[in-house]
Design a protein around this motif. Sequence first.
Motif, short mmCIF file in Angstrom:
data_model
loop_
_atom_site.label_atom_id
_atom_site.label_comp_id
_atom_site.label_asym_id
_atom_site.label_seq_id
_atom_site.Cartn_x
_atom_site.Cartn_y
_atom_site.Cartn_z
N VAL A 107 34.35 35.86 77.88
CA VAL A 107 34.04 35.92 79.42
C VAL A 107 34.98 35.56 80.18
N GLY A 108 35.60 36.35 80.99
CA GLY A 108 36.55 35.58 82.00
C GLY A 108 37.37 36.76 82.97
N CYS A 109 38.26 36.36 83.82
CA CYS A 109 38.62 36.86 84.91
C CYS A 109 40.30 37.05 84.89
N THR A 110 40.94 37.95 85.76
CA THR A 110 42.24 38.02 85.62
C THR A 110 43.02 37.80 86.82
N GLY A 111 42.18 37.09 87.79
CA GLY A 111 42.98 36.93 88.96
C GLY A 111 42.23 35.98 89.89
N VAL A 112 41.90 36.13 90.96
CA VAL A 112 41.34 35.15 91.68
C VAL A 112 40.09 34.96 90.95
N ASN A 113 39.72 33.24 90.94
CA ASN A 113 38.64 33.01 89.95
C ASN A 113 37.17 33.74 90.13
N CYS A 114 36.98 34.89 89.72
CA CYS A 114 35.88 35.72 89.80
C CYS A 114 34.70 35.22 88.89
N ILE A 115 35.10 34.47 87.86
CA ILE A 115 34.27 33.89 87.00
C ILE A 115 34.38 32.41 87.26
N LYS A 116 33.09 31.77 87.84
CA LYS A 116 33.15 30.52 88.24
C LYS A 116 31.83 29.47 87.89
N GLY A 117 31.88 28.53 88.04
CA GLY A 117 30.68 27.45 87.83
C GLY A 117 30.02 27.76 86.73
N HIS A 118 28.99 28.00 86.53
CA HIS A 118 28.41 27.95 85.16
C HIS A 118 27.78 29.31 84.41
N GLY A 119 27.51 29.14 83.21
CA GLY A 119 27.07 30.29 82.56
C GLY A 119 26.39 30.09 81.33
N ALA A 120 25.64 30.95 80.92
CA ALA A 120 24.93 30.81 79.84
C ALA A 120 24.86 31.97 78.71
N VAL A 121 24.53 31.82 77.28
CA VAL A 121 24.61 32.62 76.36
C VAL A 121 23.46 32.43 75.46
N THR A 122 22.56 33.51 75.11
CA THR A 122 21.39 33.51 74.47
C THR A 122 21.49 34.53 73.00
N ILE A 123 21.31 34.15 72.03
CA ILE A 123 21.26 34.78 70.86
C ILE A 123 20.18 34.71 69.91
N SER A 124 19.69 36.03 69.47
CA SER A 124 18.36 35.94 68.91
C SER A 124 18.65 36.85 67.44
N VAL A 125 18.35 36.16 66.28
CA VAL A 125 18.64 37.01 65.12
C VAL A 125 17.21 36.83 64.24
N PRO A 126 16.92 37.86 63.65
CA PRO A 126 15.60 37.90 62.85
C PRO A 126 15.87 37.06 61.54
N LYS A 127 14.70 36.15 61.39
CA LYS A 127 14.66 35.07 60.65
C LYS A 127 14.84 35.23 59.19
N ASP A 128 14.22 36.44 58.77
CA ASP A 128 14.30 36.92 57.40
C ASP A 128 15.59 37.65 57.13
N LYS A 129 16.45 37.69 57.95
CA LYS A 129 17.53 38.37 57.45
C LYS A 129 18.97 37.56 57.95
N ALA A 130 18.89 36.65 58.89
CA ALA A 130 20.18 36.38 59.40
C ALA A 130 19.78 34.75 59.85
N HIS A 131 20.79 33.97 59.88
CA HIS A 131 20.70 32.52 60.53
C HIS A 131 21.98 32.25 61.00
N LEU A 132 21.94 31.75 62.21
CA LEU A 132 22.86 31.27 63.07
C LEU A 132 23.45 29.69 62.48
N LEU A 133 24.64 29.66 62.17
CA LEU A 133 25.15 28.54 61.47
C LEU A 133 25.64 27.45 62.98
N LYS A 148 25.16 33.98 59.16
CA LYS A 148 24.88 34.06 57.71
C LYS A 148 23.88 35.30 57.42
N LEU A 149 24.13 36.31 56.73
CA LEU A 149 23.32 37.66 56.64
C LEU A 149 23.06 37.61 55.34
#
Length: 738
Positions: free
Chosen positions: A129-155, A266-267
């Motif tokens: 996530v980013g910007c290339t000039g005047v600070n277009c990305i500012k303040g706070h942000g969030a990321v959410t990730i969802s993986v199927p339990k029987d196939k994958a696991h987030l380390l 992990k897959l």
Amino acid sequence: MLKIELDWNASDVSGAWFYPVLTDPLGNDYGPYPFYNSIHYSGCSKPQYFMFENPQPGEWKIEVGAWTGVTGVRNFTITTKTEKEIKMVKREVFMTHNRGIGGPSFVEVYLPEGDTFDTGDVKKVKISVGCTGVNCIKGHGAVTISVPKDKAHLLTDQIDTYFWNAFLCYGTNYEGVQTILTFQKAVEIIVGAFIPAWAGLAQTAMESILDMISWLQTRDYSYGSGPIGPEWTDIDKYEIYSFSYSTGSIYTGYACNRIEVTLPVKLEGRQDIPIHIHIAYTWWDGLYTTKYVGHEETITFKPKPDFHIDVASKKYFYDTDETAKVTIDVTNNRDEDTEIWLGVTFKDPEGNEYDIPLKHAEILKGETKSFDMKWIIDKNRNKIVSTARQQLGKPYEWGAEGPDSFDCSGLIYYSYSQAGINIPRTTAEGYYNNYCDHFSNIESLIAGDLLFVYNTSTSKIEHVGILTANNTVIHASSYYGEVVEEPIKSFWNRFGRIKSQYWPEEKTILGRYEIAVNCWKDAGQTDKYTDDLEWEPIFYVYNLDVVSPTTSSPAIVGDPSNPAEFNAKVSTGLGELGVCLLPTAFKVKIGGKPAKFQIYQIDLNGNYYFKITPPVQDTEGSYDLNISVNTGEISDYDLESNAVIYSTGGNIDVVEVIDRSGSMSGEKIQSAKDSAKLFVDLMRINDSIGVVSYSSSASVNYGLTKITSETIKQDAKNAIDGISAGGYTSIGAGLRAA
């Protein structure tokens, strides 16, 4: 497609805002500013990259600008590459632009290690996530990730982060930035704890950004849509993690920020695994407004196929009279040695498909085996060979010419006639003696030509077959009792090619050709193994053709000692590819003498428009026009016999009279106008041209004017284009006006 990456150290630049501008060989500028041509530009942070869909070949210039001005000019040369060579897994998925201050902001999701896996593999998902000039990305942000339990696991304990900020860092390097930031370590941007989300509400350790997470769950976005569906709410089937980041209030000024998060997953298993990702951040337009922005994307990891396939053409560009040579590498990913039947299909730009005979091989576990293929590009010859192949296995019957059974000459007649080549039905000896040009060896032949068996005892031609691009012969055999394809044996001892007058003028299809490869489990092609190649571009077919002037419509240039300029049009078939051939790649000769020229226009169909200054000739007469091109990869020429006429004959005054009555509506009036314009093209300097049209009454569309330049001709043709049909017929009025 081309990717240009730029990097530097502290000795290269002295500023914090870096704005490279690329200039292509035609003088077009590309860069981060709105007034340059639009291309993908990654931003002012380090490193930077540009991405071009169809780059111009030749010498480019790069000019690197910083806050303190231009820091350096460097020249470099690039050449276009095949799509296979530069295939990338990085994909831009979201971009917004501010109102003119600074550059664009962006969100990217990509897979640095590719999208295939073996069970148990840990693969990385990278979010930027980013910007290339005047600070277009500012303040706070969030990321959410969802993986199927029987196939994958987030380390979660192996998540890696990276942060770059150019705020107030003029004259320093990347390491120096970290001492300026208010945070002790710039890379510590993750302020939330990674814990499973409950009932769709993300948990975080920082109350200051709960408003962002709360908003994330409300799905109230200015752009895009919020996360919906069971993958964001069903905690029994999905592992759902949310975390937030904060760039801090200090970064709301003039800065170039980039935040990168690498998520190891992990897959397991042998099926497709979807990974659902949602990114949210605040965005400032550079002037007035702060908005919430969200993007949702699902990426899919695919299990490693049974076979990995790589294809490569010996050349990327082929002329119409060449034979394409392709190498196919097949790697066995299975846990055992495996027998396969390799099927290969080519597809031309019009969607016609051409199958190549199966290749049978056993590939050991983990082994890569190479297969070399040849394929004739000429459309008519392709049709001959592919038609003959479709008859394989059909019974031999003396005197039969298909479609259910054949004798040897009957197969020739049927295959050629299906390709539009009208040769009579005769015997093998009849074809050799009456309809073929003869060659002394097989090396002189190309696919679609004919092989004959000459019996020295009887002094007769007794058998005939069709040569393929892979040096096999297809023939209806009385010995085998059917149509077969087999390696060429020594008894094929006479070689012929059907004479040129029997071949149609239909041209080979120009443009991009594709290839498909399948690993079949059996020769009958009833079941196949999984592989990772479907349709993929493999090469382009081009052809240089002088469209005008031609033998039938020559250019008349006047006095041999002082010839006049004329225009020429040349087609290449490279329009779809977007290749721009530089003027230095062309040569023009008239009567064997070099001619000066300028290219004044190139259109999207790959047509080039020349203004040619003819060389001085010793005598009047008709001379050949030869236009050639050579870039190393692309090399071709076209010669139009007697296409340029030098003549000092007397000048003429012509008034064209065109019937525009109602009976001329539709194709008739268009044909009349086209013929009138063609005549104008044939007129010489100091001739005079006028245009009159008539229906119920007559009109002088273009008064009689001496041709002193090509502009006069064009004016007359424009007047002709303006004529439309309607009314009664009064030919007398037209003749009186003329």
